[in-house]
Design a protein around this motif. Structure first.
Motif, PDB file in Angstrom:
ATOM      1  N   UNK A 135     -53.797   1.864 -31.873  1.00  0.00           N
ATOM      2  CA  UNK A 135     -53.242   0.892 -33.410  1.00  0.00           C
ATOM      3  C   UNK A 135     -52.057   0.287 -32.903  1.00  0.00           C
ATOM      4  N   UNK A 136     -51.622   0.429 -31.367  1.00  0.00           N
ATOM      5  CA  UNK A 136     -50.380  -0.949 -30.874  1.00  0.00           C
ATOM      6  C   UNK A 136     -51.327  -1.929 -30.830  1.00  0.00           C
ATOM      7  N   UNK A 137     -52.861  -1.941 -29.752  1.00  0.00           N
ATOM      8  CA  UNK A 137     -53.753  -2.610 -29.280  1.00  0.00           C
ATOM      9  C   UNK A 137     -54.571  -3.958 -30.872  1.00  0.00           C
ATOM     10  N   UNK A 138     -54.658  -2.903 -31.348  1.00  0.00           N
ATOM     11  CA  UNK A 138     -54.651  -3.493 -33.430  1.00  0.00           C
ATOM     12  C   UNK A 138     -53.837  -3.945 -33.509  1.00  0.00           C
TER      13      UNK A 138
ATOM     14  N   UNK B 226     -56.650  -5.214 -43.562  1.00  0.00           N
ATOM     15  CA  UNK B 226     -56.536  -4.781 -42.398  1.00  0.00           C
ATOM     16  C   UNK B 226     -56.197  -3.536 -41.643  1.00  0.00           C
ATOM     17  N   UNK B 227     -54.717  -3.445 -41.962  1.00  0.00           N
ATOM     18  CA  UNK B 227     -53.944  -2.168 -41.606  1.00  0.00           C
ATOM     19  C   UNK B 227     -53.634  -0.859 -42.061  1.00  0.00           C
TER      20      UNK B 227
ATOM     21  N   UNK C  29     -65.386  14.815 -39.471  1.00  0.00           N
ATOM     22  CA  UNK C  29     -66.163  14.224 -37.989  1.00  0.00           C
ATOM     23  C   UNK C  29     -64.908  13.579 -37.028  1.00  0.00           C
ATOM     24  N   UNK C  30     -65.414  14.342 -36.317  1.00  0.00           N
ATOM     25  CA  UNK C  30     -64.057  13.977 -35.094  1.00  0.00           C
ATOM     26  C   UNK C  30     -63.483  13.035 -34.983  1.00  0.00           C
ATOM     27  N   UNK C  31     -62.907  11.371 -35.356  1.00  0.00           N
ATOM     28  CA  UNK C  31     -62.814  10.099 -35.494  1.00  0.00           C
ATOM     29  C   UNK C  31     -63.912   9.229 -35.251  1.00  0.00           C
ATOM     30  N   UNK C  32     -65.254  10.242 -35.542  1.00  0.00           N
ATOM     31  CA  UNK C  32     -66.012   8.508 -35.829  1.00  0.00           C
ATOM     32  C   UNK C  32     -66.403   7.193 -36.518  1.00  0.00           C
ATOM     33  N   UNK C  33     -65.263   7.572 -38.140  1.00  0.00           N
ATOM     34  CA  UNK C  33     -64.684   6.819 -38.848  1.00  0.00           C
ATOM     35  C   UNK C  33     -63.427   5.312 -38.422  1.00  0.00           C
ATOM     36  N   UNK C  34     -62.574   6.362 -37.538  1.00  0.00           N
ATOM     37  CA  UNK C  34     -61.747   5.754 -37.603  1.00  0.00           C
ATOM     38  C   UNK C  34     -61.821   4.615 -36.646  1.00  0.00           C
TER      39      UNK C  34
ATOM     40  N   UNK D  60     -61.464   0.946 -36.054  1.00  0.00           N
ATOM     41  CA  UNK D  60     -60.706   0.531 -35.547  1.00  0.00           C
ATOM     42  C   UNK D  60     -61.105  -0.679 -34.465  1.00  0.00           C
ATOM     43  N   UNK D  61     -62.510  -0.063 -33.783  1.00  0.00           N
ATOM     44  CA  UNK D  61     -62.997  -0.921 -33.028  1.00  0.00           C
ATOM     45  C   UNK D  61     -63.915  -2.103 -33.574  1.00  0.00           C
ATOM     46  N   UNK D  62     -64.142  -1.917 -34.617  1.00  0.00           N
ATOM     47  CA  UNK D  62     -64.555  -3.009 -35.654  1.00  0.00           C
ATOM     48  C   UNK D  62     -63.455  -4.380 -35.712  1.00  0.00           C
ATOM     49  N   UNK D  63     -62.590  -3.708 -35.813  1.00  0.00           N
ATOM     50  CA  UNK D  63     -61.389  -4.386 -36.570  1.00  0.00           C
ATOM     51  C   UNK D  63     -60.843  -5.128 -35.543  1.00  0.00           C
ATOM     52  N   UNK D  64     -60.587  -4.551 -34.226  1.00  0.00           N
ATOM     53  CA  UNK D  64     -60.301  -4.910 -33.002  1.00  0.00           C
ATOM     54  C   UNK D  64     -60.913  -6.489 -32.553  1.00  0.00           C
ATOM     55  N   UNK D  65     -62.418  -5.858 -32.464  1.00  0.00           N
ATOM     56  CA  UNK D  65     -63.418  -6.872 -32.551  1.00  0.00           C
ATOM     57  C   UNK D  65     -63.735  -8.675 -32.917  1.00  0.00           C
TER      58      UNK D  65
END
Length: 152
Positions: free
Chosen positions: A41-44, A80-81, A96-101, A105-110
């Motif tokens: 989240x800090x990276x985002x 976005x947040x 699910x263990x974080x699959x969608x999160x 999040x990685x999609x938004x970062x990219x």
């Protein structure tokens, strides 16, 4: 005695209010985003901040900066947040263990990385040719939007 005197600057009403606010807000963030996810989240947040900085510099260089356009980006940033929180809540509901999160999040970062890289290029900041080629379509889209704003 010296130790207690050094606490005079730490134990203040302002620090007490800040600590109380933090203690109240932290569980809310943990609920919405999950535990042990601060780093991503800090990276985002850093990527979004860099996107704002590079976007402002590119717009000023191209003479397309307007406060209305900048203010319209605030709801987009809030959206976005909110998306990772939605992903986390859906993960919780579906078990699910974080699959969608992590996917969101990685999609938004990219996406934010391509935007800030294109902005940096448009601002005239040095950029390796291979990176410029990688985000060429984003540079083209931003340039076309900028020209429409100027009325060219």
């Amino acid at each position: 005695m010296k130790f207690l005197q050094s606490l005079e600057n730490v134990v203040t009403p302002t620090n007490g209010w800040a600590a109380t606010a933090g203690a109240m807000v932290a569980p809310i963030f943990q609920y919405f985003y999950g535990s042990d996810r601060r780093d991503i989240l800090v990276l985002l947040l850093i990527m979004i901040a860099l996107d704002w900085v590079t976007g402002i510099h590119a717009a000023k260089k191209r003479m397309t900066y307007s406060s209305e356009y900048g203010l319209s980006r605030i709801p987009r940033t809030l959206f976005l947040l909110a998306l990772p929180a939605v992903g986390n809540l859906l993960d919780r509901v579906m078990g699910t263990p974080g699959f969608l999160f992590y996917g969101v999040t990685f999609g938004l970062i990219y996406h934010t990385w391509t935007s800030l890289t294109a902005n940096a290029h448009r601002a005239g900041w040095p950029m390796p040719k291979s990176i410029v080629n990688l985000v060429g379509s984003e540079i083209k889209a931003k340039t076309e939007r900028s020209m429409r704003q100027k009325g060219e």
